[in-house]
Structure formats: C-alpha cells, structure tokens
Scaffold this motif. Structure first.
Motif, PDB file in Angstrom:
ATOM      1  N   GLY A  88      11.836 -21.194   4.507  1.00 54.33           N
ATOM      2  CA  GLY A  88      11.374 -21.503   5.850  1.00 54.33           C
ATOM      3  C   GLY A  88      12.497 -21.379   6.862  1.00 54.33           C
ATOM      4  O   GLY A  88      13.617 -20.999   6.542  1.00 54.33           O
ATOM      5  N   LYS A  89      12.202 -21.728   8.116  1.00 52.58           N
ATOM      6  CA  LYS A  89      13.218 -21.683   9.156  1.00 52.58           C
ATOM      7  C   LYS A  89      14.278 -22.746   8.903  1.00 52.58           C
ATOM      8  O   LYS A  89      14.020 -23.769   8.262  1.00 52.58           O
ATOM      9  CB  LYS A  89      12.584 -21.891  10.534  1.00 52.58           C
ATOM     10  N   ARG A 146      16.573 -25.956   9.409  1.00 52.28           N
ATOM     11  CA  ARG A 146      16.094 -27.241   9.917  1.00 52.28           C
ATOM     12  C   ARG A 146      16.961 -28.392   9.430  1.00 52.28           C
ATOM     13  O   ARG A 146      17.667 -28.295   8.422  1.00 52.28           O
ATOM     14  CB  ARG A 146      14.656 -27.490   9.494  1.00 52.28           C
ATOM     15  N   ASP A 188      14.619 -27.821  14.176  1.00 55.86           N
ATOM     16  CA  ASP A 188      15.568 -26.712  14.296  1.00 55.86           C
ATOM     17  C   ASP A 188      16.359 -26.896  15.580  1.00 55.86           C
ATOM     18  O   ASP A 188      15.826 -26.730  16.684  1.00 55.86           O
ATOM     19  CB  ASP A 188      14.816 -25.388  14.318  1.00 55.86           C
ATOM     20  N   ASP A 221      18.641 -24.984  16.674  1.00 58.53           N
ATOM     21  CA  ASP A 221      18.849 -23.681  17.314  1.00 58.53           C
ATOM     22  C   ASP A 221      17.777 -23.403  18.368  1.00 58.53           C
ATOM     23  O   ASP A 221      18.066 -22.975  19.482  1.00 58.53           O
ATOM     24  CB  ASP A 221      18.839 -22.562  16.273  1.00 58.53           C
ATOM     25  N   ASP A 222      16.506 -23.625  17.993  1.00 59.00           N
ATOM     26  CA  ASP A 222      15.379 -23.275  18.864  1.00 59.00           C
ATOM     27  C   ASP A 222      14.673 -24.490  19.444  1.00 59.00           C
ATOM     28  O   ASP A 222      13.623 -24.343  20.081  1.00 59.00           O
ATOM     29  CB  ASP A 222      14.357 -22.432  18.089  1.00 59.00           C
ATOM     30  N   GLU A 282      12.874 -26.902  18.036  1.00 57.77           N
ATOM     31  CA  GLU A 282      11.506 -26.821  17.526  1.00 57.77           C
ATOM     32  C   GLU A 282      11.324 -27.792  16.362  1.00 57.77           C
ATOM     33  O   GLU A 282      12.169 -27.893  15.478  1.00 57.77           O
ATOM     34  CB  GLU A 282      11.222 -25.390  17.058  1.00 57.77           C
ATOM     35  N   THR A 310      19.392 -27.793   3.390  1.00 58.98           N
ATOM     36  CA  THR A 310      19.113 -27.869   4.825  1.00 58.98           C
ATOM     37  C   THR A 310      20.072 -28.857   5.502  1.00 58.98           C
ATOM     38  O   THR A 310      21.143 -29.135   5.010  1.00 58.98           O
ATOM     39  CB  THR A 310      17.625 -28.199   5.101  1.00 58.98           C
ATOM     40  N   ASP A 313      19.889 -23.639   6.226  1.00 57.11           N
ATOM     41  CA  ASP A 313      18.836 -23.375   5.243  1.00 57.11           C
ATOM     42  C   ASP A 313      19.414 -23.150   3.843  1.00 57.11           C
ATOM     43  O   ASP A 313      18.697 -22.681   2.950  1.00 57.11           O
ATOM     44  CB  ASP A 313      17.982 -22.177   5.658  1.00 57.11           C
TER      45      ASP A 313
END
Length: 338
Positions: free
Chosen positions: A41-42, A44, A63, A65-66, A68, A314, A323
């Motif tokens: 997955g992304k 996190r 996340d 970075d984004d 989210e 993670t 990740d």
C-alpha cells in the motif's frame, strides 16, 4: 517505495532526530535487523495491524507526504523470507489514523482513532476472513479518542488510555466480550498516557512507555485479568538504588513505539525518534539492549509476531512516511545493510 535518493538527502535531518537512539557501534550489541521488502500500500504512519491464523492484516494510517488518511486494508502472507500482499475490503468506517486493533484469533477488531478532520472516533469494526467487515453494534463506553492501546487475553479484548479532546490523556480501560457483544469498565491503569505500547506474552498482557505531561513515561505494568488489577513491574529507567538499572540511561523510555515477542521474551523498538532496541526477560524483569533498529528513525510504526518472528514496518519521521518492512534476529551478530 521511498527512494534511496530521499534517504541520502535527508540523512543529516534524520540523524539529528535520533539524538537518544543511535549507538556509536552496533557491534557492541547482539541482534540483527534484516530488511525484507516493502508494504504494497501507500507509505504511512500510525496504521494498525492484527493477525488471524497465519495471515497478517495492516490498514488505516496517515501519509505525511500527501496529508492523506486511509481506510484501506491489506493481507500479508509470509513464507520464510518470501511474502505476498493482497488488498482486501477497506474498513467501512471513516478513514483514520492512530486507531487500535486486536484479534480474537478468528476475528480482528479495529476502532477509535482520528478522522480526516482530526475528530476523535469511538466506533469499532470486526473483520472475519471470508465474511468481511461488520460493525460492532455494542457502543464503546469510553470517550472518543486516539493513541489508545488494545490487546486480547483470556477470551476478551481490552482497550484503554489515549487522548480525547476534553480530558486530554486518559487512564481508563474497558473489556469487550465477543461472545456476548458487550463492553464493561475495568480497573484504570494508575497513570494517564497516550501513545503507549502493549504486548501479550504467555497469556499475560503488558503495557509500557507512553507520553504524559510532555514526558515519556518510565512505568511498566502487567494486567492481571483474573483479579482485574494492574501489577507494577520494575521501571524502565535508572530509578532504583540497585545496580541492575544503571545501564538503562533513561533511553528505554519513549512513545509511539512498537513491541513484539519472540522466544519467550519481549522487544521494544522505534518510537519518538529512537532507534534503540531493548529485550525484556519476564523471568528476571530485566531489560537488555540489543542492536539498534537499522531502518530510518521513526515513530508510529506497526509490529507483529508470526511464527515466533518479530516484524516492524511502516511509520513516519517529520514530513516523511515509510513502507519498508524488517524482521529481527535477536541472537545473530549484527550485519550492516543485509
């Protein structure tokens, strides 16, 4: 996957954050961390994990970075040093991070946390392989919160501590009986905290570390589920006049850490920019330092034990999320970058 170039660019930044965690020479300690691969997955931090049989489940999180938050879930199968990820049905509730999870052995439970608007949550959901997710209809009796802890022993799940909007850090605890779908209030742990970590060893549950009043806690407790009492163990700092804790140097203390068990012992790793790994022996109630975690310094990772092997994956650090997935060999000699 976080690219190697990012690690080189941020090397000085990361090293500055591990002021209490980095040892000068990992050869001084026994143990070896092995990087296994990446989460599918992304990237996190502050996800949750639980195990059912020989499968591991990882989901939710944030996340950096984004900016989210997630509701997705993934199933992991490990066979020796090979592994396979499969995405499963997402958590039906709101996307969240800083939630809790526990497993009855046949069903995984996920709840609490903080949603995309940082509102605290108090819902719980149950996942059964082959059947999917269902909402736990019994309402969690505590306040909505994030950064709580959870564990499962003797047929019941236990959830407590954390942070809510009105009271701040908490010390209340509750038990959940899956057979009757009921919650009950149990004895509170003596001191408030958030971002602590728990582990279960030989059928006994333990809670260690955490944050309160701006300080990493140094107390350590075992929960006696038969008598509903919290049994205090030796502190994880140089607290006594005895010589056994002289080497603790107050660096076992941390928050947002992970713990796992292997070979009848427990391990504490990562957290609050700390790379140090410590091993706890229940026979002696003593901590021994092991080789530092070899990945980037991080907090909000997840950890699990499968087939008596401990894994860490993670997490986040500053504006970065990760990740990568590692496993620990507690009695092997340290090998750099294996």
């Amino acid at each position: 996957m976080i690219k190697q170039s990012i690690f080189f660019i941020t090397a000085l930044f990361i090293s500055s954050l591990c002021f209490t965690g980095c040892s000068d020479d990992d050869d001084d300690y026994l143990g070896n961390w092995v990087e296994m691969g990446d989460f599918s997955g992304k990237v996190r931090s502050h996800a949750v994990t639980f195990t059912i049989g020989d499968k591991v489940y990882v989901g939710t999180g944030y996340d950096y970075d984004d900016d989210e938050k997630f509701a997705d879930f993934w199933e992991l199968t490990i066979n020796g040093t090979s592994f396979q990820w499969k995405q499963i049905e997402a958590l039906p509730g709101l996307a969240r991070n800083r939630a809790v999870a526990f497993s009855s052995g046949s069903t995984g439970y996920v709840g609490l946390g903080s949603d995309e608007d940082d509102n605290k949550l108090k819902d719980f959901w149950a996942y059964t392989p082959g059947s999917g997710w269902t909402e736990v209809t019994a309402e969690f009796p505590g306040s909505a919160r994030r950064d709580a802890v959870a564990f499962y022993v003797n047929g019941k799940g236990y959830v407590g501590t954390g942070e809510d909007d009105d009271l701040g850090n908490l010390n209340d605890f509750y038990s959940y009986d899956p057979n009757s779908n009921t919650w009950a209030s149990i004895s509170s742990i003596p001191y408030k905290r958030r971002s602590a970590t728990t582990f279960v060893l030989d059928g006994e549950a333990y809670i260690v570390s955490g944050l309160d009043n701006g300080v990493s806690r140094d107390d350590f407790y075992r929960y006696d589920s038969t008598n509903d009492t919290w049994v205090e163990l030796n502190r994880i700092s140089d607290f006594t006049d005895s010589s056994f804790d002289n080497d603790y140097d107050n660096t076992i203390q941390r928050y947002d850490a992970v713990s796992f068990t292997m070979g009848g012992k427990a391990y504490l790793a990562t957290g609050s920019a700390n790379l140090e790994t410590w091993e706890w022996d229940p026979m002696t109630d003593r901590w021994k330092q092991k080789t530092d975690f070899e990945g980037a310094s991080r907090y909000g990772a997840v950890a699990f034990t499968l087939n008596d092997v401990g894994y860490v994956m993670t997490g986040g650090n500053g504006s970065y999320s990760f990740d990568d997935m590692w496993y620990f060999e507690p009695y092997e000699e340290y090998e750099n970058k294996d």
